[in-house]
Design a protein around this motif. Structure first.
Motif, PDB file in Angstrom:
ATOM      1  N   ASN A   2       0.820  -1.206   0.000  1.00  0.00           N
ATOM      2  CA  ASN A   2       0.000   0.000   0.000  1.00  0.00           C
ATOM      3  C   ASN A   2       0.857   1.260   0.000  1.00  0.00           C
ATOM      4  O   ASN A   2       0.511   2.252  -0.649  1.00  0.00           O
TER       5      ASN A   2
ATOM      6  N   THR B 136       0.396   3.913  -3.113  1.00  0.00           N
ATOM      7  CA  THR B 136      -0.254   5.166  -2.753  1.00  0.00           C
ATOM      8  C   THR B 136       0.710   6.329  -2.549  1.00  0.00           C
ATOM      9  O   THR B 136       0.303   7.488  -2.629  1.00  0.00           O
TER      10      THR B 136
ATOM     11  N   THR C 206      -4.149  -3.459  -7.350  1.00  0.00           N
ATOM     12  CA  THR C 206      -4.148  -2.630  -6.143  1.00  0.00           C
ATOM     13  C   THR C 206      -4.018  -1.160  -6.510  1.00  0.00           C
ATOM     14  O   THR C 206      -4.684  -0.294  -5.932  1.00  0.00           O
TER      15      THR C 206
ATOM     16  N   HIS D  49      -7.325   0.039  -8.026  1.00  0.00           N
ATOM     17  CA  HIS D  49      -8.316   0.233  -6.961  1.00  0.00           C
ATOM     18  C   HIS D  49      -8.056   1.522  -6.194  1.00  0.00           C
ATOM     19  O   HIS D  49      -8.990   2.247  -5.826  1.00  0.00           O
ATOM     20  N   SER D  50      -6.783   1.829  -5.972  1.00  0.00           N
ATOM     21  CA  SER D  50      -6.413   3.045  -5.255  1.00  0.00           C
ATOM     22  C   SER D  50      -6.882   4.287  -6.006  1.00  0.00           C
ATOM     23  O   SER D  50      -7.442   5.225  -5.410  1.00  0.00           O
TER      24      SER D  50
ATOM     25  N   SER E 210     -10.753   4.509  -6.072  1.00  0.00           N
ATOM     26  CA  SER E 210     -11.263   4.922  -4.763  1.00  0.00           C
ATOM     27  C   SER E 210     -11.187   6.439  -4.614  1.00  0.00           C
ATOM     28  O   SER E 210     -12.107   7.080  -4.080  1.00  0.00           O
ATOM     29  N   GLN E 211     -10.085   7.010  -5.105  1.00  0.00           N
ATOM     30  CA  GLN E 211      -9.950   8.463  -5.075  1.00  0.00           C
ATOM     31  C   GLN E 211     -11.030   9.130  -5.917  1.00  0.00           C
ATOM     32  O   GLN E 211     -11.682  10.086  -5.479  1.00  0.00           O
TER      33      GLN E 211
ATOM     34  N   THR F 216     -13.950   8.024  -6.855  1.00  0.00           N
ATOM     35  CA  THR F 216     -15.266   7.882  -6.227  1.00  0.00           C
ATOM     36  C   THR F 216     -15.442   8.878  -5.081  1.00  0.00           C
ATOM     37  O   THR F 216     -16.489   9.520  -4.945  1.00  0.00           O
ATOM     38  N   GLU F 217     -14.406   9.011  -4.262  1.00  0.00           N
ATOM     39  CA  GLU F 217     -14.457   9.947  -3.141  1.00  0.00           C
ATOM     40  C   GLU F 217     -14.607  11.389  -3.628  1.00  0.00           C
ATOM     41  O   GLU F 217     -15.420  12.160  -3.098  1.00  0.00           O
TER      42      GLU F 217
ATOM     43  N   GLU G  89     -14.900   6.423 -14.462  1.00  0.00           N
ATOM     44  CA  GLU G  89     -14.285   5.296 -13.768  1.00  0.00           C
ATOM     45  C   GLU G  89     -14.105   4.116 -14.726  1.00  0.00           C
ATOM     46  O   GLU G  89     -13.111   3.396 -14.663  1.00  0.00           O
TER      47      GLU G  89
ATOM     48  N   ARG H 285     -10.722   1.918 -15.523  1.00  0.00           N
ATOM     49  CA  ARG H 285     -10.743   0.461 -15.362  1.00  0.00           C
ATOM     50  C   ARG H 285     -10.372  -0.236 -16.674  1.00  0.00           C
ATOM     51  O   ARG H 285      -9.626  -1.218 -16.681  1.00  0.00           O
TER      52      ARG H 285
END
Length: 200
Positions: A69, A73, A154, A157-158, A161-162, A164-165, A185, A189
């Motif tokens: 991670n 990140t 990974t 996904h990181s 996630s950003q 989406t937030e 998104e 992907r």
């Protein structure tokens, strides 16, 4: 008792060995060397199937996750860096009791500033950045461990996630503004899926 001493000595040797490799391979981020080695150690302990190794295996898995991670990140790079920096400031404002509908009235986080930053990230540039960072993954990772797919997923996904937030923050802090990202998104992907298939 004797086997416990042997296992402890092996544990100490392995930890020293991992740190030593991290110092030797200067061109590879130490986090990569660490999570590759802890992955190897975890797989080795799984194959041994010994109850006495369960706690050590849990620790190895935790250290693997922590270093992986940290790599994706922090060390690898962010293809939407300025967008992330902007919304990091937005979140700080919200945490200091600024109401969501008031965020846009701050000079640094106005609607016009947000629009100008978003325009810097068209899909073609996102694609170029993702390709660049996936090339770094291929360069950094050891083929023998077979972790390219895991690290790529990974990383994907990181980023998702950003996104989406940040979309959620735009809805709450900039309602009815019509401001949206110039990518979806699904686009991100798809970029990862195509490249990961090539990476095998």
């Amino acid at each position: 008792m004797e086997s416990g001493v042997i296992l402890w000595n092996r544990k100490q040797w392995y930890q020293r060995r991992v740190r030593g490799i991290s110092k030797e391979q200067q061109k590879v981020p130490p986090e990569v060397v660490m999570f590759e080695n802890y992955h190897h150690l975890t797989e080795l302990m799984k194959s041994m199937n010994l109850a006495c190794l369960s706690e050590l295996q849990k620790r190895a898995i935790k250290l693997y996750d922590t270093n992986l991670n940290e790599y994706v990140t922090v060390k690898l790079g962010n293809p939407i860096e300025k967008i992330s920096a902007f919304f990091s400031g937005v979140k700080q404002s919200l945490s200091s009791a600024v109401r969501p509908e008031e965020v846009g009235f701050q000079i640094n986080y106005s609607r016009s500033v947000l629009k100008s930053i978003i325009k810097q990230y068209p899909l073609k540039d996102i694609r170029r950045s993702i390709e660049h960072y996936l090339n770094k993954i291929e360069k950094h990772l050891c083929e023998e461990e077979g972790l390219h797919g895991t690290v790529g997923s990974t990383y994907c996904h990181s980023i998702l996630s950003q996104v989406t937030e940040y979309q959620g923050l735009m809805k709450s802090c900039y309602p009815d503004s019509g401001v949206t990202f110039e990518f979806r998104e699904e686009d991100i992907r798809r970029l990862f899926d195509v490249r990961m298939q090539k990476m095998g």
